[in-house]
Design a protein around this motif. Structure first.
Motif, short mmCIF file in Angstrom:
data_model
loop_
_atom_site.label_atom_id
_atom_site.label_comp_id
_atom_site.label_asym_id
_atom_site.label_seq_id
_atom_site.Cartn_x
_atom_site.Cartn_y
_atom_site.Cartn_z
N VAL A 129 -7.15 -12.44 -17.55
CA VAL A 129 -6.03 -13.17 -16.94
C VAL A 129 -4.85 -13.18 -17.91
O VAL A 129 -5.00 -13.04 -19.12
CB VAL A 129 -6.42 -14.62 -16.57
N HIS A 130 -3.66 -13.36 -17.34
CA HIS A 130 -2.44 -13.46 -18.14
C HIS A 130 -2.42 -14.84 -18.82
O HIS A 130 -2.51 -15.86 -18.16
CB HIS A 130 -1.21 -13.28 -17.25
N ASN A 131 -2.30 -14.84 -20.14
CA ASN A 131 -2.37 -16.08 -20.92
C ASN A 131 -0.96 -16.57 -21.24
O ASN A 131 -0.51 -16.55 -22.38
CB ASN A 131 -3.17 -15.83 -22.20
N SER A 132 -0.25 -17.05 -20.22
CA SER A 132 1.14 -17.49 -20.40
C SER A 132 1.25 -18.82 -21.15
O SER A 132 2.33 -19.16 -21.63
CB SER A 132 1.83 -17.60 -19.05
N LYS A 133 0.17 -19.58 -21.23
CA LYS A 133 0.20 -20.89 -21.89
C LYS A 133 -0.34 -20.84 -23.32
O LYS A 133 -0.38 -21.86 -23.99
CB LYS A 133 -0.62 -21.91 -21.08
N GLY A 134 -0.77 -19.68 -23.78
CA GLY A 134 -1.26 -19.56 -25.15
C GLY A 134 -2.59 -20.25 -25.38
O GLY A 134 -2.84 -20.80 -26.46
N MET A 146 -3.53 -17.97 -8.79
CA MET A 146 -3.11 -16.69 -8.21
C MET A 146 -2.50 -16.97 -6.84
O MET A 146 -2.92 -17.89 -6.14
CB MET A 146 -4.29 -15.75 -8.08
N SER A 147 -1.55 -16.16 -6.45
CA SER A 147 -0.83 -16.33 -5.19
C SER A 147 -1.77 -16.18 -3.99
O SER A 147 -2.49 -15.19 -3.87
CB SER A 147 0.29 -15.30 -5.10
N ARG A 148 -1.75 -17.15 -3.09
CA ARG A 148 -2.54 -17.08 -1.85
C ARG A 148 -2.10 -15.89 -1.00
O ARG A 148 -2.93 -15.20 -0.40
CB ARG A 148 -2.37 -18.35 -1.02
N ALA A 149 -0.80 -15.67 -0.91
CA ALA A 149 -0.28 -14.58 -0.07
C ALA A 149 -0.79 -13.23 -0.55
O ALA A 149 -1.18 -12.38 0.25
CB ALA A 149 1.24 -14.60 -0.08
N LYS A 150 -0.84 -13.04 -1.85
CA LYS A 150 -1.31 -11.76 -2.39
C LYS A 150 -2.81 -11.60 -2.19
O LYS A 150 -3.29 -10.50 -1.94
CB LYS A 150 -0.92 -11.63 -3.85
N ILE A 151 -3.55 -12.69 -2.28
CA ILE A 151 -4.99 -12.63 -2.01
C ILE A 151 -5.23 -12.28 -0.55
O ILE A 151 -6.07 -11.43 -0.23
CB ILE A 151 -5.67 -13.96 -2.39
N MET A 152 -4.48 -12.91 0.34
CA MET A 152 -4.63 -12.64 1.77
C MET A 152 -4.25 -11.20 2.10
O MET A 152 -4.88 -10.55 2.94
CB MET A 152 -3.78 -13.61 2.59
N SER A 183 -5.85 -0.47 -3.11
CA SER A 183 -6.42 -1.31 -4.16
C SER A 183 -5.93 -0.89 -5.54
O SER A 183 -5.60 -1.73 -6.37
CB SER A 183 -7.94 -1.25 -4.10
N GLU A 184 -5.87 0.41 -5.78
CA GLU A 184 -5.37 0.90 -7.06
C GLU A 184 -3.92 0.49 -7.27
O GLU A 184 -3.53 0.07 -8.36
CB GLU A 184 -5.51 2.42 -7.14
N ARG A 185 -3.11 0.59 -6.21
CA ARG A 185 -1.71 0.20 -6.32
C ARG A 185 -1.57 -1.30 -6.55
O ARG A 185 -0.77 -1.76 -7.36
CB ARG A 185 -0.95 0.60 -5.06
N MET A 186 -2.39 -2.09 -5.84
CA MET A 186 -2.32 -3.55 -5.99
C MET A 186 -2.80 -3.97 -7.38
O MET A 186 -2.27 -4.92 -7.95
CB MET A 186 -3.15 -4.23 -4.91
N ASN A 187 -3.80 -3.28 -7.93
CA ASN A 187 -4.29 -3.62 -9.27
C ASN A 187 -3.27 -3.33 -10.35
O ASN A 187 -3.26 -3.97 -11.39
CB ASN A 187 -5.59 -2.88 -9.57
N SER A 188 -2.39 -2.35 -10.11
CA SER A 188 -1.36 -2.05 -11.10
C SER A 188 -0.19 -3.02 -11.02
O SER A 188 0.63 -3.10 -11.93
CB SER A 188 -0.87 -0.61 -10.94
N ASP A 189 -0.12 -3.78 -9.94
CA ASP A 189 0.93 -4.78 -9.75
C ASP A 189 0.62 -6.01 -10.59
O ASP A 189 -0.37 -6.69 -10.36
CB ASP A 189 1.02 -5.15 -8.27
N GLN A 190 1.46 -6.31 -11.57
CA GLN A 190 1.21 -7.44 -12.47
C GLN A 190 1.23 -8.78 -11.75
O GLN A 190 0.68 -9.75 -12.22
CB GLN A 190 2.24 -7.46 -13.61
N GLY A 191 1.85 -8.85 -10.57
CA GLY A 191 1.86 -10.08 -9.80
C GLY A 191 0.50 -10.44 -9.24
O GLY A 191 0.29 -11.55 -8.79
N LEU A 192 -0.42 -9.50 -9.26
CA LEU A 192 -1.76 -9.75 -8.74
C LEU A 192 -2.74 -10.17 -9.83
O LEU A 192 -3.89 -10.44 -9.54
CB LEU A 192 -2.30 -8.51 -8.03
N VAL A 193 -2.29 -10.19 -11.07
CA VAL A 193 -3.16 -10.61 -12.16
C VAL A 193 -3.17 -12.14 -12.19
O VAL A 193 -2.12 -12.77 -12.22
CB VAL A 193 -2.65 -10.05 -13.51
#
Length: 160
Positions: A56-61, A72-78, A133-143
């Protein structure tokens, strides 16, 4: 993004990476109800049961041993769920209809041509899902992202 538009779960940071990411162990269930009791120091219910490890992205350190909220975004999961479930079914049905129609043209039994057409298009549908799926996995918004450090802990907490 609004907090209501996100899915949240609790997890334990087991490794902090240098590139702004962390390895987090989380329950497979949808949410941890124990941490909302106000007894964060004693709860640790998110450390038992069936686990999943995610990067996961560790934005809070967050540091190793911290209990964190991962969002994670509900819309992206859906969107991912729709691609995974609907595309193969749509391709299967379309392929069966096309195969049945070709059966008359090729003088093959319509049932057999529908089965063959459905199977071929289903395989193609799974190929399309894989590419999406490969394209979505490369999208940082899905991490998934750490959005809150619930409790600081020590790195010697056992993970089952």
């Amino acid at each position: 993004m609004k907090k209501e538009d996100m899915m949240h779960t609790r997890g334990l940071v087991i490794k902090k990476e240098k590139n702004g990411f962390a390895q987090v162990v989380m329950d497979r269930k949808s949410a941890c109800s124990g941490c909302d009791t106000g007894k964060v120091d004693k709860c640790r219910s998110c450390l038992t049961g069936t686990k999943i490890k995610a990067r996961v992205h560790n934005s809070k350190g967050a540091e190793e041993g911290d209990i964190v909220t991962v969002s994670m975004s509900r819309a992206k999961i859906m969107k991912g769920d729709a691609a995974f479930y609907l595309i193969p079914v749509i391709f299967l049905i379309a392929g069966a209809f096309i195969g049945s129609s070709l059966g008359d043209f090729l003088t093959i039994d319509n049932s057999i041509s529908a089965i063959i057409g459905g199977f071929v298009s289903l395989v193609f549908g799974f190929y399309i899902v894989r590419k999406i799926s490969e394209r979505m996995n490369s999208d940082q918004g899905l991490v998934p992202e750490i959005t809150e450090i619930v409790s600081s802990g020590s790195s010697n907490i056992p993970v089952k």
